[in-house]
Scaffold this motif. Structure first.
Motif, PDB file in Angstrom:
ATOM      1  N   ASN A 229       1.685  -5.442  71.062  1.00  0.00           N
ATOM      2  CA  ASN A 229       1.288  -4.044  71.250  1.00  0.00           C
ATOM      3  C   ASN A 229       1.534  -3.235  69.975  1.00  0.00           C
ATOM      4  O   ASN A 229       0.759  -2.340  69.633  1.00  0.00           O
ATOM      5  N   GLN A 230       2.620  -3.569  69.273  1.00  0.00           N
ATOM      6  CA  GLN A 230       2.870  -2.913  67.985  1.00  0.00           C
ATOM      7  C   GLN A 230       1.769  -3.254  66.995  1.00  0.00           C
ATOM      8  O   GLN A 230       1.298  -2.383  66.256  1.00  0.00           O
ATOM      9  N   PHE A 231       1.350  -4.516  66.979  1.00  0.00           N
ATOM     10  CA  PHE A 231       0.269  -4.932  66.086  1.00  0.00           C
ATOM     11  C   PHE A 231      -1.038  -4.233  66.451  1.00  0.00           C
ATOM     12  O   PHE A 231      -1.823  -3.871  65.578  1.00  0.00           O
ATOM     13  N   LEU A 232      -1.269  -4.035  67.742  1.00  0.00           N
ATOM     14  CA  LEU A 232      -2.475  -3.320  68.175  1.00  0.00           C
ATOM     15  C   LEU A 232      -2.470  -1.885  67.652  1.00  0.00           C
ATOM     16  O   LEU A 232      -3.496  -1.367  67.216  1.00  0.00           O
ATOM     17  N   LEU A 233      -1.287  -1.266  67.690  1.00  0.00           N
ATOM     18  CA  LEU A 233      -1.173   0.107  67.194  1.00  0.00           C
ATOM     19  C   LEU A 233      -1.379   0.159  65.685  1.00  0.00           C
ATOM     20  O   LEU A 233      -2.045   1.059  65.167  1.00  0.00           O
ATOM     21  N   ILE A 234      -0.803  -0.822  64.982  1.00  0.00           N
ATOM     22  CA  ILE A 234      -0.952  -0.872  63.529  1.00  0.00           C
ATOM     23  C   ILE A 234      -2.411  -1.100  63.155  1.00  0.00           C
ATOM     24  O   ILE A 234      -2.951  -0.476  62.232  1.00  0.00           O
ATOM     25  N   ALA A 235      -3.070  -1.995  63.888  1.00  0.00           N
ATOM     26  CA  ALA A 235      -4.468  -2.320  63.588  1.00  0.00           C
ATOM     27  C   ALA A 235      -5.388  -1.136  63.848  1.00  0.00           C
ATOM     28  O   ALA A 235      -6.398  -0.943  63.163  1.00  0.00           O
ATOM     29  N   ASN A 236      -5.033  -0.350  64.880  1.00  0.00           N
ATOM     30  CA  ASN A 236      -5.814   0.847  65.209  1.00  0.00           C
ATOM     31  C   ASN A 236      -7.294   0.521  65.411  1.00  0.00           C
ATOM     32  O   ASN A 236      -8.179   1.185  64.884  1.00  0.00           O
ATOM     33  N   ASP A 237      -7.558  -0.545  66.167  1.00  0.00           N
ATOM     34  CA  ASP A 237      -8.925  -0.977  66.466  1.00  0.00           C
ATOM     35  C   ASP A 237      -9.058  -1.110  67.981  1.00  0.00           C
ATOM     36  O   ASP A 237      -8.473  -2.018  68.586  1.00  0.00           O
ATOM     37  N   VAL A 238      -9.823  -0.224  68.602  1.00  0.00           N
ATOM     38  CA  VAL A 238      -9.933  -0.188  70.064  1.00  0.00           C
ATOM     39  C   VAL A 238     -10.638  -1.420  70.607  1.00  0.00           C
ATOM     40  O   VAL A 238     -10.574  -1.703  71.815  1.00  0.00           O
ATOM     41  N   HIS A 239     -11.323  -2.162  69.761  1.00  0.00           N
ATOM     42  CA  HIS A 239     -12.061  -3.338  70.225  1.00  0.00           C
ATOM     43  C   HIS A 239     -11.193  -4.592  70.285  1.00  0.00           C
ATOM     44  O   HIS A 239     -11.596  -5.609  70.844  1.00  0.00           O
ATOM     45  N   LEU A 240      -9.989  -4.543  69.705  1.00  0.00           N
ATOM     46  CA  LEU A 240      -9.109  -5.703  69.710  1.00  0.00           C
ATOM     47  C   LEU A 240      -8.427  -5.860  71.063  1.00  0.00           C
ATOM     48  O   LEU A 240      -8.104  -4.884  71.740  1.00  0.00           O
ATOM     49  N   THR A 241      -8.200  -7.114  71.460  1.00  0.00           N
ATOM     50  CA  THR A 241      -7.407  -7.434  72.643  1.00  0.00           C
ATOM     51  C   THR A 241      -6.282  -8.370  72.205  1.00  0.00           C
ATOM     52  O   THR A 241      -6.275  -8.880  71.083  1.00  0.00           O
ATOM     53  N   LEU A 242      -5.340  -8.627  73.089  1.00  0.00           N
ATOM     54  CA  LEU A 242      -4.238  -9.517  72.753  1.00  0.00           C
ATOM     55  C   LEU A 242      -4.721 -10.915  72.393  1.00  0.00           C
ATOM     56  O   LEU A 242      -4.113 -11.608  71.581  1.00  0.00           O
ATOM     57  N   GLU A 243      -5.835 -11.346  73.011  1.00  0.00           N
ATOM     58  CA  GLU A 243      -6.375 -12.673  72.717  1.00  0.00           C
ATOM     59  C   GLU A 243      -6.815 -12.804  71.264  1.00  0.00           C
ATOM     60  O   GLU A 243      -6.818 -13.909  70.700  1.00  0.00           O
ATOM     61  N   ASP A 244      -7.185 -11.698  70.644  1.00  0.00           N
ATOM     62  CA  ASP A 244      -7.637 -11.743  69.248  1.00  0.00           C
ATOM     63  C   ASP A 244      -6.510 -12.094  68.288  1.00  0.00           C
ATOM     64  O   ASP A 244      -6.765 -12.430  67.127  1.00  0.00           O
ATOM     65  N   PHE A 245      -5.268 -12.039  68.757  1.00  0.00           N
ATOM     66  CA  PHE A 245      -4.134 -12.301  67.890  1.00  0.00           C
ATOM     67  C   PHE A 245      -3.722 -13.772  67.883  1.00  0.00           C
ATOM     68  O   PHE A 245      -2.761 -14.141  67.211  1.00  0.00           O
ATOM     69  N   PHE A 246      -4.450 -14.623  68.626  1.00  0.00           N
ATOM     70  CA  PHE A 246      -4.073 -16.029  68.705  1.00  0.00           C
ATOM     71  C   PHE A 246      -5.242 -16.945  68.362  1.00  0.00           C
ATOM     72  O   PHE A 246      -6.408 -16.583  68.528  1.00  0.00           O
ATOM     73  N   GLU A 247      -4.885 -18.149  67.890  1.00  0.00           N
ATOM     74  CA  GLU A 247      -5.877 -19.179  67.607  1.00  0.00           C
ATOM     75  C   GLU A 247      -6.398 -19.772  68.918  1.00  0.00           C
ATOM     76  O   GLU A 247      -5.989 -19.374  70.006  1.00  0.00           O
ATOM     77  N   THR A 248      -7.284 -20.752  68.802  1.00  0.00           N
ATOM     78  CA  THR A 248      -7.908 -21.340  69.989  1.00  0.00           C
ATOM     79  C   THR A 248      -6.916 -22.051  70.894  1.00  0.00           C
ATOM     80  O   THR A 248      -7.184 -22.247  72.080  1.00  0.00           O
ATOM     81  N   ASP A 249      -5.748 -22.440  70.351  1.00  0.00           N
ATOM     82  CA  ASP A 249      -4.740 -23.079  71.196  1.00  0.00           C
ATOM     83  C   ASP A 249      -3.931 -22.064  71.996  1.00  0.00           C
ATOM     84  O   ASP A 249      -3.104 -22.432  72.813  1.00  0.00           O
ATOM     85  N   ARG A 250      -4.169 -20.763  71.730  1.00  0.00           N
ATOM     86  CA  ARG A 250      -3.515 -19.664  72.439  1.00  0.00           C
ATOM     87  C   ARG A 250      -1.985 -19.720  72.276  1.00  0.00           C
ATOM     88  O   ARG A 250      -1.244 -19.224  73.090  1.00  0.00           O
ATOM     89  N   LEU A 251      -1.561 -20.328  71.158  1.00  0.00           N
ATOM     90  CA  LEU A 251      -0.146 -20.477  70.866  1.00  0.00           C
ATOM     91  C   LEU A 251       0.187 -20.001  69.450  1.00  0.00           C
ATOM     92  O   LEU A 251       1.189 -19.308  69.241  1.00  0.00           O
ATOM     93  N   HIS A 252      -0.647 -20.378  68.490  1.00  0.00           N
ATOM     94  CA  HIS A 252      -0.397 -20.021  67.089  1.00  0.00           C
ATOM     95  C   HIS A 252      -1.207 -18.785  66.693  1.00  0.00           C
ATOM     96  O   HIS A 252      -2.248 -18.494  67.287  1.00  0.00           O
ATOM     97  N   PRO A 253      -0.726 -18.061  65.686  1.00  0.00           N
ATOM     98  CA  PRO A 253      -1.399 -16.820  65.281  1.00  0.00           C
ATOM     99  C   PRO A 253      -2.814 -17.044  64.770  1.00  0.00           C
ATOM    100  O   PRO A 253      -3.118 -18.089  64.176  1.00  0.00           O
ATOM    101  N   SER A 254      -3.654 -16.056  64.981  1.00  0.00           N
ATOM    102  CA  SER A 254      -4.994 -16.057  64.394  1.00  0.00           C
ATOM    103  C   SER A 254      -4.888 -15.619  62.942  1.00  0.00           C
ATOM    104  O   SER A 254      -3.834 -15.152  62.492  1.00  0.00           O
ATOM    105  N   LEU A 255      -5.962 -15.758  62.197  1.00  0.00           N
ATOM    106  CA  LEU A 255      -5.972 -15.331  60.804  1.00  0.00           C
ATOM    107  C   LEU A 255      -5.635 -13.848  60.704  1.00  0.00           C
ATOM    108  O   LEU A 255      -4.871 -13.424  59.832  1.00  0.00           O
ATOM    109  N   TYR A 256      -6.175 -13.064  61.613  1.00  0.00           N
ATOM    110  CA  TYR A 256      -5.917 -11.623  61.612  1.00  0.00           C
ATOM    111  C   TYR A 256      -4.422 -11.339  61.795  1.00  0.00           C
ATOM    112  O   TYR A 256      -3.853 -10.472  61.123  1.00  0.00           O
ATOM    113  N   THR A 257      -3.789 -12.089  62.689  1.00  0.00           N
ATOM    114  CA  THR A 257      -2.361 -11.888  62.947  1.00  0.00           C
ATOM    115  C   THR A 257      -1.520 -12.267  61.740  1.00  0.00           C
ATOM    116  O   THR A 257      -0.570 -11.563  61.367  1.00  0.00           O
ATOM    117  N   TYR A 258      -1.862 -13.394  61.110  1.00  0.00           N
ATOM    118  CA  TYR A 258      -1.135 -13.796  59.903  1.00  0.00           C
ATOM    119  C   TYR A 258      -1.180 -12.690  58.847  1.00  0.00           C
ATOM    120  O   TYR A 258      -0.166 -12.350  58.227  1.00  0.00           O
TER     121      TYR A 258
END
Length: 261
Positions: free
Chosen positions: A210-239
């Motif tokens: 949620n802190q990352f969502l606030l920092i990103a300030n992008d209303v189109h992002l969801t929590l799923e956007d912060f993870f890779e396809t394994d839903r365990l490791h960070p996505s490129l955006y999160t890194y």
């Protein structure tokens, strides 16, 4: 108090172990395996007369599983932010292994470091020690051993221990696993408090998506956007967001000055 919290969490784990075991088997059987990038070293050259070297040490956060390159993931983004903020050419190298704990970093990984000179070490650990329910005291000892080894081998280097991963929010985990593993991460995070000082900085604030969502300030992002396809490791955006946020915290705390490392 921390010891009571740890024992209670282990007690819950033992009670729920058959359920947890089945859920872990399902994860192992169904979660896609991500490959690491191969560019384990690089350089952020901004045409400066100053040159510094950063070494990254850790687990899958530093391995950057599923990423096209380290240059685009945590290490490269972190180095690029430091380079631009301090007007310094930054060379960097990654020593990391998926699934490794603090104890094994000290006994296995540190021996591989063959750099002639290091100005800054960045350590990213805690996820695997949480998954393995490492005792808080063993975890603290493992981290102290790492820091002492680096200080002994590179006396002039600074050391940053970055935030613990937000295991309580991993989508691949069930609510029960998020609760138990998340508790463990909180215990280990608190246990490291006080490890800073003498050229060591610990970013001990608890990070949440949620802190990352606030920092990103992008209303189109969801929590799923912060993870890779394994839903365990960070996505490129999160890194990239995590690395940039870490650098900002380092400057805000005055551990590194804009004049340079």
């Amino acid at each position: 108090m921390l010891s009571i919290y740890y024992v209670l969490n282990l007690f819950i784990l033992l009670i729920c172990y058959p359920i947890i075991s089945a859920q872990l088997k399902d994860i192992r059987d169904n979660v896609p395996v991500l490959e690491p990038p191969t560019d384990f070293q690089g350089e952020e050259n901004i045409g400066s007369e100053k040159n510094k070297h950063i070494v990254f040490i850790g687990e899958s956060t530093m391995v950057a599983l599923g990423m096209p390159s380290h240059k685009e993931a945590f290490a490269g983004t972190f180095a690029r932010n430091i380079a631009e903020s301090t007007n310094t050419n930054i060379s960097w190298k990654v020593y990391a292994k998926n699934g490794i704990t603090a104890e094994r970093v000290h006994s296995k990984l540190l021996k591989q470091i063959n750099d002639d000179h290091v100005d800054l070490f960045v350590i990213g650990l805690g996820g695997n020690d949480s998954f393995r329910f490492t005792s808080p005291w063993k975890w603290r000892k493992g981290m102290e051993n790492i820091i002492n080894y680096l200080k002994g081998s590179f006396p002039s280097a600074k050391i940053v221990v970055i935030n613990m991963p937000p295991t309580r929010e991993f989508p691949v985990f069930s609510k029960l696993m998020r609760f138990i593993v998340g508790n463990m991460t909180d215990i280990l995070r608190v246990k490291l408090k006080g490890i800073e000082g003498n050229n060591v900085l610990y970013l001990d604030n608890k990070i949440t998506l949620n802190q990352f969502l606030l920092i990103a300030n992008d209303v189109h992002l969801t929590l799923e956007d912060f993870f890779e396809t394994d839903r365990l490791h960070p996505s490129l955006y999160t890194y990239q967001l995590w690395a940039t946020s870490s650098v900002n915290d380092i400057f805000e705390k005055g551990f590194i000055k804009k004049e340079g490392l």
